[in-house]
Design an enzyme around this catalytic site. Structure first.
Site, PDB file in Angstrom:
ATOM      1  CE1 TYR A 172       0.767  -0.488   4.553  1.00  0.00           C
ATOM      2  CE2 TYR A 172       0.459   1.870   4.209  1.00  0.00           C
ATOM      3  CZ  TYR A 172       0.909   0.820   4.990  1.00  0.00           C
ATOM      4  OH  TYR A 172       1.514   1.085   6.196  1.00  0.00           O
ATOM      5  CB  CYS A 173       1.790   3.870  -1.666  1.00  0.00           C
ATOM      6  SG  CYS A 173       0.850   3.871  -3.203  1.00  0.00           S
ATOM      7  CB  THR A 174      -0.125   8.427  -0.467  1.00  0.00           C
ATOM      8  OG1 THR A 174       1.112   8.407   0.226  1.00  0.00           O
ATOM      9  CG2 THR A 174      -1.009   9.549   0.043  1.00  0.00           C
ATOM     10  N   GLY A 197      -1.944   4.927  -4.268  1.00  0.00           N
ATOM     11  CA  GLY A 197      -1.903   3.736  -5.110  1.00  0.00           C
ATOM     12  C   GLY A 197      -0.845   3.734  -6.197  1.00  0.00           C
ATOM     13  CB  ILE A 203      -3.611   5.529   2.904  1.00  0.00           C
ATOM     14  CG1 ILE A 203      -2.419   4.578   3.055  1.00  0.00           C
ATOM     15  CG2 ILE A 203      -4.164   5.916   4.267  1.00  0.00           C
ATOM     16  CD1 ILE A 203      -1.123   5.280   3.465  1.00  0.00           C
TER      17      ILE A 203
END
Ligand SMILES: [Zn+2]
Ligand SMILES: [Zn+2]
Length: 322
Positions: free
Chosen positions: A177-179, A181, A206
């Protein structure tokens, strides 16, 4: 009552652009004419941006992007806002839409399986699953998923090097996951290339997880790349995981150091903020150029002489307005 006439958009699209410089100019002009502000990167491999504007202007902007067949599939994460989240507009050409040192990977060809927020939420606590945060130190220090593996990196371009340390996870299901995508598109593709077999990515990152899965089990706040700096995502079981840079008590109050030559972005609790006059260290507090602290830790950038047309190469502002 709060007046939320503005919207903040976060988006990316991996799509081949044959004429990125030319398209950059066109795109830049559209932003100027519609009072869209923010940071947009255009490259041969696609688009990546965070922008703000009046609701009607951001609607026009989304329609503009969707109308282009190359970007028709672009998904926007939309937040309401009381004003612009940026002071300027930057539309830049770069070789990659996220600097990753992974230019050879095309997420349209192969990438990790996309999980919708609700799918991610259900899957993340299963036994054979590991959650991998692919973001940098300053981001995961402010907030991260419970039980996530974090990497000691200051920049996403160092991600490939760190993957060597994850060899022991090869038999597991890896959920990245990241901020928003975008980093996961390349990160999960890289994991697959490195021999990880079961790789998934949180679609929309997220930010989308906060909206659709209420941010459950995301601890702390999410670092964002606009004037808001940090946003809440968890409305189910929120916690604070970051610590005050000065006294180490739990704090998620992000501040820019008042010393402009330092300017680091760290959590500083309210009482340390007052005591240190907004500086991150005694050295910064005594720096001759230290800015006055107004209790927010936010410093308006100097906009004297700002011309939004600067950087738009073809014409001058005068020619365009006539
Ligand atoms: Zn403190
Ligand atoms: Zn400092």
């Amino acid at each position: 009552m709060e007046n939320k006439d503005y919207q903040i958009l976060l988006y990316y699209c991996y799509a081949k652009i044959d004429n990125p410089e030319e398209y950059r100019e066109q795109h830049h002009l559209f932003c100027i004419e519609n009072n869209i502000r923010g940071r947009i990167i255009i490259s041969d491999e696609g688009l990546n941006g965070t922008v703000s504007g009046l609701k009607e202007d951001t609607e026009k902007y989304m329609a503009y992007i969707h109308a282009d067949p190359r970007f028709a599939k672009t998904e926007f994460k939309i937040d309401e806002s009381e004003g612009h989240a940026f002071t300027k507009i930057h539309v830049r050409y770069k070789p990659e839409i996220v600097h990753s040192a992974l230019r050879h990977l095309d997420p349209n060809v192969r990438t990790g399986k996309h999980l919708e927020p609700e799918e991610f939420r259900k899957m993340k606590d299963q036994e054979d699953v590991v959650i991998l945060d692919v973001r940098s130190n300053y981001e995961h220090e402010l907030g991260r998923f419970k039980n996530a593996i974090t990497l000691d990196i200051d920049n996403f371009r160092d991600f490939p090097e760190k993957v060597k340390e994850l060899d022991h996870l090869k038999g597991k299901k890896v959920l990245t996951y990241c901020t928003g995508g975008i980093k996961c598109e390349k990160a999960s593709a890289f994991l697959l290339e490195q021999g990880f077999e079961d790789v998934y990515q949180l679609h929309g990152g997220i930010i989308k997880y906060g909206k659709e899965a209420q941010g459950e089990d995301f601890e702390g706040k999410c670092y964002v790349f606009d004037n808001r700096i940090a946003v809440e995502v968890n409305s189910v079981n929120p916690t604070v995981v970051s610590k005050c840079h000065v006294c180490s008590t739990p704090s998620d109050r992000m501040v820019n150091c008042a010393n402009p030559t330092c300017n680091i972005h760290v959590p500083i609790c309210e009482s340390c903020g007052d005591k240190m006059e907004g500086a991150c260290s005694t050295e910064c507090k005594e720096h001759p150029e230290k800015r006055p602290y107004d209790g927010t830790g936010y410093y308006q950038k100097n906009l004297n002489g700002y011309n939004p047309y600067k950087g738009w190469k073809r014409g001058s502002a005068k020619e365009l307005s006539s």
